[in-house]
Structures are given as structure tokens and as C-alpha cells.
Design an enzyme around this catalytic site. Structure first.
Site, PDB file in Angstrom:
ATOM      1  N   LYS A 107       0.848  -1.191   0.000  1.00  0.00           N
ATOM      2  CA  LYS A 107       0.000   0.000   0.000  1.00  0.00           C
ATOM      3  C   LYS A 107       0.881   1.239   0.000  1.00  0.00           C
ATOM      4  O   LYS A 107       1.782   1.367   0.852  1.00  0.00           O
ATOM      5  CB  LYS A 107      -0.859  -0.046   1.271  1.00  0.00           C
ATOM      6  CG  LYS A 107      -2.200   0.609   1.164  1.00  0.00           C
ATOM      7  CD  LYS A 107      -2.972   0.264   2.442  1.00  0.00           C
ATOM      8  CE  LYS A 107      -4.301   0.941   2.489  1.00  0.00           C
ATOM      9  NZ  LYS A 107      -4.920   0.801   3.815  1.00  0.00           N
TER      10      LYS A 107
HETATM   11  C1  E4P Z   1      -8.321   1.672   4.028  1.00  0.00           C
HETATM   12  O1  E4P Z   1      -7.494   0.974   3.521  1.00  0.00           O
HETATM   13  C2  E4P Z   1      -8.131   2.403   5.274  1.00  0.00           C
HETATM   14  O2  E4P Z   1      -7.401   1.573   6.151  1.00  0.00           O
HETATM   15  C3  E4P Z   1      -9.400   2.731   5.999  1.00  0.00           C
HETATM   16  O3  E4P Z   1     -10.546   2.361   5.284  1.00  0.00           O
HETATM   17  C4  E4P Z   1      -9.446   4.102   6.587  1.00  0.00           C
HETATM   18  O4  E4P Z   1     -10.664   4.275   7.263  1.00  0.00           O
HETATM   19  P1  E4P Z   1     -10.913   5.404   8.352  1.00  0.00           P
HETATM   20  O5  E4P Z   1     -11.224   6.669   7.639  1.00  0.00           O
HETATM   21  O6  E4P Z   1     -12.087   4.916   9.119  1.00  0.00           O
HETATM   22  O7  E4P Z   1      -9.664   5.503   9.188  1.00  0.00           O
END
Ligand code: E4P
Length: 224
Positions: A83
Site C-alpha cells: 500500500k
Molecule cells: C483503508 O485501507 C483504510 O485503512 C481505511 O478504510 C481508513 O478508514 P478510516 O477513515 O475509518 O480511518
């Protein structure tokens, strides 16, 4: 539509994997910090628990260091998706890692223009954060509709991974729009099962059944 779970809690992941409905996992540095355990050890355990892609985020911000971290993470298992953030360096790293055959999830996407760049950089997944847009008064799901339209226009192979999901409505809207993946927090994933009429209906069925005094396994009349 694929369901990923958005957590680094290995026990939660194993429990949800047992439903047979889990297609992958996403983590991020905040979720890893919450897990409070060594990063690579947690990733190894998650990769063993789930067959599908497991997103593991780099924490470097320049392309050279991102590539070193990404290659290190990719060695953990074939199902690691590295990522990277949606920055100039992140997309350079995305292109290089994709060219090497590594899955890449481009994260922190907040505009259609950014999603277009990620697809051109060869991303396996683009992660638009719908909840964080909603939080600032912008319709997050409108961004999903835009990205799905753009990717369809050009047949991009990049999968739209709806992230920052806050509730079941986001999941349903994403499915209606044809998004490829939703990454869902465990609590929201469990909410998907729930409907008060299901509980009420089941209670009524069971109460009526109990009045009969019968049990299905105790009834041998129709058994071969
Ligand atoms: C996605 O890969 C992220 O880890 C995640 O969906 C972020 O979500 P949040 O806005 O609830 O932290």
C-alpha cells in the site's frame, strides 16, 4: 463484490474468515499501531489466515525508501498488496512495484483525478476514502461513481476498493455503483447481517415450533 476487512486484529480476522465471506484484508499504520504488536509478525499471521490480498502500507515517503520497504513487505507472502499513498513518489513506487509483478493498493485517494493517475501507474487497487470525505461535508459516494465511470470508459484493470466505510449504507451504495471491493470495519461487517424483522420473525417461528413439542432430529418418520 469482494469484501475485505479493515483491521489488523488477527483474532477478528480469523473469526470473520470463518464465515467464508472474506476476500481480503486492509491494514494501515494507524490500525497496526492499535494492534500494538510487531508489524511483520502481524502481517504474517494475517496472510496465513486469509487467502486473498492483504494490504500492507509502507511508511517511507520518498520513492527509493518506499521501494525498499515495499519489496521487503512483498517477501512476506504472495498475497501481500503493498500500500502506497497517493503522492508523486507513491505513484512512482506503484509503477515500479506493479512492473515487478507486486500487487499495489494506492491509498488516501480523495479525487477522481488522483484515481485516474493511480490507474495509469498500474495500481491493482485504488482506495477512495468515502467516510473521510463525508466527514468534511463532501459526498464520498459521488467520488466512487466518478471513478467507476472513468475506469469503465477506459477499461482500466485497477479495482475500485471503497475505503473509510462508516456503515452498511456505504456498502450497499458501493455495490449498486459496481465498485469491485469494499473494505469494511469488523463492526460494520457484522451490522450487515442485522435486521430487526429477522430477529422478530425468528423469535416467532421458534416460539410456535416450541409449542409443538417436536424436535427435527427426534423425528425418525421420514428418515431413510
Ligand atoms: C483503508 O485501507 C483504510 O485503512 C481505511 O478504510 C481508513 O478508514 P478510516 O477513515 O475509518 O480511518
Amino acid at each position: 463484490m469482494k469484501f475485505f476487512v479493515d483491521t489488523a486484529d488477527v483474532a477478528e480476522i480469523k473469526d470473520l474468515a470463518s464465515t467464508g465471506l472474506l476476500d481480503g484484508v486492509t491494514t494501515n499504520p494507524s490500525l497496526m499501531a492499535k494492534a500494538g504488536r510487531p508489524y511483520l509478525e502481524v502481517l504474517r499471521e494475517i496472510c496465513e489466515a486469509v487467502d486473498g490480498p492483504v494490504s500492507a502500507e509502507v511508511t517511507a515517503t520518498d520513492v527509493k525508501a518506499m521501494l525498499a520497504e515495499g519489496r521487503h513487505l512483498a517477501k512476506i507472502s504472495d498475497n501481500i498488496a503493498v500500500k502506497v499513498p497517493l503522492t508523486v513518489d507513491g505513484l512512482k513506487a506503484c509503477k515500479a512495484l506493479s512492473d515487478e509483478g507486486t500487487m499495489v493498493n494506492v491509498t488516501l485517494c480523495f479525487s477522481a483525478a488522483q484515481a485516474l493517475l493511480a490507474a495509469k501507474a498500474g495500481a491493482t487497487f485504488i482506495s477512495p476514502f468515502v467516510g473521510r470525505l463525508d466527514d468534511i461535508g463532501v459526498d464520498g459516494m459521488h467520488l466512487i461513481a466518478e471513478i467507476v465511470e472513468i475506469y469503465t470508459n477506459y477499461d482500466f484493470a485497477t479495482e475500485v476498493l471503497v475505503a473509510s466505510i462508516r456503515g452498511p449504507a456505504h456498502v450497499v451504495e458501493a455495490a449498486k455503483m459496481g465498485a469491485d471491493v469494499a473494505t469494511i470495519p469488523p463492526a460494520v461487517l457484522r451490522q450487515l447481517y442485522a435486521h430487526p424483522l429477522t430477529d422478530k420473525g425468528l423469535a416467532a417461528f421458534l416460539a410456535d415450533w416450541e409449542k409443538t413439542g417436536q424436535t427435527i432430529l427426534g423425528d425418525k418418520s421420514g428418515a431413510a
